[in-house]
Write a protein that holds these residues in place. Structure first.
Motif, PDB file in Angstrom:
ATOM      1  N   ARG A  64      41.726  34.296  52.163  1.00 36.22           N
ATOM      2  CA  ARG A  64      43.101  33.840  52.069  1.00 36.22           C
ATOM      3  C   ARG A  64      43.644  34.058  50.662  1.00 36.22           C
ATOM      4  O   ARG A  64      42.898  34.022  49.683  1.00 36.22           O
ATOM      5  CB  ARG A  64      43.175  32.356  52.461  1.00 36.22           C
TER       6      ARG A  64
ATOM      7  N   LYS B  42      49.054  37.646  49.422  1.00 39.09           N
ATOM      8  CA  LYS B  42      49.793  36.896  50.436  1.00 39.09           C
ATOM      9  C   LYS B  42      49.328  35.448  50.329  1.00 39.09           C
ATOM     10  O   LYS B  42      48.359  35.043  50.950  1.00 39.09           O
ATOM     11  CB  LYS B  42      49.522  37.457  51.831  1.00 39.09           C
TER      12      LYS B  42
ATOM     13  N   ASP C 154      46.773  39.901  51.239  1.00 45.44           N
ATOM     14  CA  ASP C 154      47.432  40.402  52.433  1.00 45.44           C
ATOM     15  C   ASP C 154      46.443  41.176  53.312  1.00 45.44           C
ATOM     16  O   ASP C 154      45.319  41.487  52.899  1.00 45.44           O
ATOM     17  CB  ASP C 154      48.594  41.308  52.026  1.00 45.44           C
ATOM     18  N   THR C 155      46.861  41.481  54.541  1.00 42.69           N
ATOM     19  CA  THR C 155      46.084  42.361  55.404  1.00 42.69           C
ATOM     20  C   THR C 155      45.848  43.689  54.683  1.00 42.69           C
ATOM     21  O   THR C 155      46.770  44.255  54.101  1.00 42.69           O
ATOM     22  CB  THR C 155      46.833  42.607  56.719  1.00 42.69           C
ATOM     23  N   ARG C 156      44.624  44.191  54.715  1.00 47.78           N
ATOM     24  CA  ARG C 156      44.225  45.382  53.950  1.00 47.78           C
ATOM     25  C   ARG C 156      44.534  45.194  52.455  1.00 47.78           C
ATOM     26  O   ARG C 156      44.858  46.137  51.749  1.00 47.78           O
ATOM     27  CB  ARG C 156      44.948  46.628  54.460  1.00 47.78           C
TER      28      ARG C 156
ATOM     29  N   SER D  87      54.424  38.431  53.231  1.00 54.86           N
ATOM     30  CA  SER D  87      53.791  39.234  52.186  1.00 54.86           C
ATOM     31  C   SER D  87      54.860  40.024  51.451  1.00 54.86           C
ATOM     32  O   SER D  87      55.957  40.253  51.970  1.00 54.86           O
ATOM     33  CB  SER D  87      52.760  40.196  52.791  1.00 54.86           C
TER      34      SER D  87
ATOM     35  N   GLY E 194      41.360  41.377  54.430  1.00 57.57           N
ATOM     36  CA  GLY E 194      42.571  40.730  53.941  1.00 57.57           C
ATOM     37  C   GLY E 194      42.578  39.266  54.290  1.00 57.57           C
ATOM     38  O   GLY E 194      41.536  38.601  54.273  1.00 57.57           O
ATOM     39  N   GLN E 195      43.748  38.748  54.681  1.00 60.72           N
ATOM     40  CA  GLN E 195      43.940  37.311  54.869  1.00 60.72           C
ATOM     41  C   GLN E 195      43.045  36.713  55.947  1.00 60.72           C
ATOM     42  O   GLN E 195      42.727  35.522  55.902  1.00 60.72           O
ATOM     43  CB  GLN E 195      45.389  37.047  55.226  1.00 60.72           C
ATOM     44  N   GLU E 196      42.627  37.497  56.931  1.00 60.66           N
ATOM     45  CA  GLU E 196      41.770  36.953  57.976  1.00 60.66           C
ATOM     46  C   GLU E 196      40.380  36.636  57.455  1.00 60.66           C
ATOM     47  O   GLU E 196      39.624  35.896  58.074  1.00 60.66           O
ATOM     48  CB  GLU E 196      41.671  37.941  59.149  1.00 60.66           C
ATOM     49  N   THR E 197      40.029  37.191  56.265  1.00 62.55           N
ATOM     50  CA  THR E 197      38.708  36.970  55.672  1.00 62.55           C
ATOM     51  C   THR E 197      38.792  36.220  54.355  1.00 62.55           C
ATOM     52  O   THR E 197      37.994  35.329  54.084  1.00 62.55           O
ATOM     53  CB  THR E 197      37.989  38.316  55.446  1.00 62.55           C
TER      54      THR E 197
END
Length: 786
Positions: free
Chosen positions: A663, A776, A666-668, A445, A658-661
């Motif tokens: 793509r 990201k 970035d995270t947050r 990121s 973020g990326q986990e949900t």
């Protein structure tokens, strides 16, 4: 075995003169005694023994002094002495009233060595041979040992291994035994050919079976090792595949492998006959059991008229009816499906017949083949034990549970007659497989640079069925550590109890370092085979290091941090519960089914946080093209958090996405953020989110499907809004993005079912975004078994 029985037959025809003895290797001469006559001896004399005590020889005879004996006793005595493995030759004769037993002792093995072996270590080979140090040398055992070693090499794909033996005499009548091994080259599988298949291509059927064609990395997975038993199991996998897709007349015509000795490669050929595709016709239930109303069981039927015929749906219906009938006091009830094919309309009508069944009980459950997994880990997956009523449906359920553990490469359950007509012995044959995983993941990121995570997982710790995982990760300004443990049968019940310990540090903030650590205690149990309930208590402590009054802190957590430093930190104590539901056909690569998860969490209990948080997610998988193995996936999720105290939510307790949900971010990376002037100083989080995903995957085009590469295309969308931080906590800074603005991304990815485990790489391009979002676009991850 040398018994001398032929000569005994001759003795029975001719009466020998008293005192004449004819002896040879393994021959027996009985002077003056015929079959029709029974002799009596007053003394037994043992000759030729030096290491074996005479009492040991006499103890293996069926003849005793003062008792009559005949030729059958002589024959049986010789057999018993040879069976001890102590003697290379046995001769029995009579002299007057004395029985003379002359023996030649086998040599004693001084040492067993293996020469030329590299692919199989000495310890592994010692497990398969019967010859042992200080044991008696025996030609028959030695021959069996040679074959066992060859079989061990065949199991790792070296069918042309050559094994010879060499004996080296040493002092004291002992010998050194050496197995000379020429391991040869790996025997590969150059091709797997399917003949007669029309509905499904060769590539799709190759995915179904466990035997694989040799490739560049086959030496890591060893799935290209030809084994006739594995090929028979593959036939069954093909039957299940076709039966569950409407092809009730499917059969395997033949399956065989031909070895090309010049290249040392097998060509596997499987000829099938698919037949027609059927749908369910009329479906009904008939009961002959008094007190069991057929109408009350109709709601348990999984098979529906007009649906594509599926053997699995029939099995699920049998299981459901069997459970219901058993709870009503009929444990021996037998549910038999009777099918009626209509060849013209291609339908199969099914009648489920409920009969009282034959009374039978489980006498014993015998576990075989488990070299690592403890017996009790296998036994506890059965809902029946010794003495219980035998129920074939419960046996099938246990088999499925054992397969779902992923502890074994094969599970077979068979029955044998017990000691009584109403007794059944269950034989459980399993084969252990690797259950460890080594995982690595990461990404890049603009804010954090490269990040990486390494974890080690063991799903069958010490063969006890326990789960343990350790993880270490981080980037330029962050570190993460965690340890998890789960006991799946807590206190002997089907309760999965465990804990998670974690610690994270983040020094990306201006003027301080954030440190979080805590523990999560959890316990869960299945409600049904598809529904699972769990609850957990989590305690988290947040501290701030290197914090001084002169530090320049410009982020949304500033006022909260000042407050928590004065109070010694920020603590959260939360109790949660989760309901999980799954009908997925395969957890590793789902093609059909639904998985859903609902979680609610309450925080309070005198700690600094007071809130209630709810999250939900559902995934639906469906085959878009059976022939092309194209899998479609639709996912949706939502979450909400609200304060239950007298103040607004702390920034710690908000939701972040973020990326986990989604793509590409970035995270947050999305949602409300705080700005100081024109400077972005951090994510503030939100109270509500929604997200969705549409994805399709298919085998990588123009690449052999044996490599396990799949191509993915996807579209993600999400929104996060509703920040609840008190206005005073911003200290003059500006909150932006606190509304329901959606973000969206599209992308492509590659999934590789490598010998190291599934590896994923993706590129996502945000198509709907805000100027202040953190992006990201590239991500990857991998895991491997060991």
């Amino acid at each position: 075995m040398k018994t001398g029985s032929n000569l005994l037959n001759a003795v029975s025809a001719v009466a020998l003169s008293a005192g004449i003895i004819v002896a040879g290797a393994g021959a027996v001469t009985l002077a003056g005694v015929t079959v029709a006559e029974a002799a009596v001896v007053n003394r037994i004399e043992v000759r030729g023994n030096s290491r074996v005590d005479a009492s040991t020889v006499r103890g293996n005879l069926t003849i005793s002094t003062g008792s009559r004996f005949d030729n059958n006793d002589i024959d049986e005595s010789v057999k018993r002495l040879f069976a001890t493995g102590l003697f290379s030759d046995v001769r029995i004769s009579v002299s007057g009233s004395t029985l003379i037993v002359a023996v030649d002792e086998n040599q004693i093995i001084n040492q067993v060595v293996f020469n030329g072996n590299k692919k199989l270590k000495d310890a592994a080979l010692k497990q398969v041979v019967q010859s042992r140090q200080l044991g008696a040398y025996n030609d028959a055992i030695l021959e069996a040992d040679v074959q066992s070693i060859r079989d061990a090499y065949s199991a790792i794909g070296r069918s042309d291994a050559v094994v010879t033996t060499r004996l080296v005499p040493v002092d004291g009548g002992r010998v050194n035994l050496a197995f000379e091994i020429n391991e040869g080259d790996r025997t590969k599988i150059s091709a797997i050919n399917f003949v007669g298949n029309q509905a499904f291509g060769d590539g799709r059927l190759a995915d179904v079976i466990t035997t694989k064609r040799s490739g560049m990395l086959s030496f890591l997975s060893r799935k290209d090792v030809y084994d006739e038993n594995k090929l028979r199991a593959d036939e069954e996998l093909l039957r299940r595949f076709y039966y569950n897709r409407g092809y009730a007349d499917f059969r395997v015509i033949s399956s065989f492998a031909e070895l090309d000795e010049s290249s040392n490669e097998y060509v596997v050929s499987i000829t099938v006959e698919e037949g027609e595709r059927y749908v369910f016709g009329d479906v009904s239930i008939e009961s002959t059991v008094p007190g069991i109303d057929s109408d009350s069981l109709r709601g348990l039927i999984e098979t529906r008229s007009g649906s594509v015929y599926s053997a699995k749906d029939v099995e699920d219906t049998i299981l459901a009816i069997s459970d219901r009938v058993a709870t009503q006091g009929y444990p021996f009830a037998q549910i038999t499906p009777r099918g009626d094919r209509d060849f013209n309309n291609r339908t199969i009508s099914v009648v489920y017949l409920v009969d009282e069944g034959t009374r039978a009980y489980v006498e014993r459950i015998e576990i075989r083949g488990n070299t690592r997994t403890r017996d009790y880990v296998i036994r506890r997956e059965f809902d029946l034990s010794e003495g219980d009523a035998f129920n074939q449906v419960l046996v099938r359920r246990a088999k499925k549970r054992l397969e779902d553990l992923k502890f074994f490469s094969s599970v077979e359950i068979s029955t044998q007659p017990g000691s009584q007509p109403d007794r059944v012995v269950l034989i459980v044959d399993v084969k252990d497989q690797a259950t460890g995983e080594f995982g690595v993941g990461g990404g890049y990121s603009n804010n954090d640079g490269f990040t990486a995570t390494v974890d080690i997982t063991e799903r069958n710790f010490l063969g006890r069925g326990q789960f343990i995982r350790g993880s270490v990760g981080g980037g330029e300004d962050s570190r993460e550590y965690s340890l998890s443990f789960t006991e799946p049968y807590f206190l002997g019940y089907r309760l999965a109890a465990g804990f998670d310990i974690f610690k994270t540090t983040d020094s990306s903030y201006t003027g301080f370092e954030e440190e979080k650590q805590g523990i999560n205690l959890r316990i869960g149990a299945p409600i049904t085979e598809e529904l699972y309930f769990s609850t957990a208590f989590k305690y988290t402590q947040t501290k701030y290091n290197d914090f001084t009054a002169t530090s320049v802190i410009s982020n949304p957590e500033r006022a909260v941090i000042n407050r928590t430093v004065a109070n010694g930190g920020h603590d959260t104590a939360a109790l949660s519960y989760t309901l999980s539901y799954s009908t997925l056909d395969d957890s590793a690569l789902p093609r059909e089914g639904i998985s859903a998860r609902l979680t609610q969490e309450y925080a309070g209990f005198g700690a600094d946080s007071d809130y209630i948080k709810s999250t939900a997610k559902v995934n639906y998988f469906h085959m878009l093209s059976e022939a092309g193995d194209v899998i479609g996936q639709v996912s949706a999720g939502a979450g909400h958090v609200m304060s239950t105290g007298s103040t607004n939510l702390d920034v710690f307790d908000h939701l972040f996405l973020g990326q986990e949900t989604i793509r590409g971010f970035d995270t947050r990376g999305i949602g409300p953020r705080v700005f100081n002037g024109g400077t972005d100083v951090g994510a503030a989080g939100g109270t509500t989110y929604f997200n969705g995903t549409v994805e399709a995957s298919a085998p990588m085009p123009l690449v052999s499907r044996d490599l396990g590469l799949r191509f993915n295309v996807f579209a993600d969308a999400a929104t996060l809004y509703g920040n609840d931080i008190a206005a005073a906590d911003f200290g003059g800074q500006t909150l932006v993005g606190n509304n329901m603005d959606w973000r969206a991304s599209v992308g492509v990815g590659i999934t590789w079912a490598s010998p190291f485990g599934p590896l994923r790489v993706y590129y996502a391009e945000p198509v709907v975004k805000e100027s202040y979002d953190d992006l990201k676009k590239f991500g990857f991850g991998a895991s491997t078994r060991f």
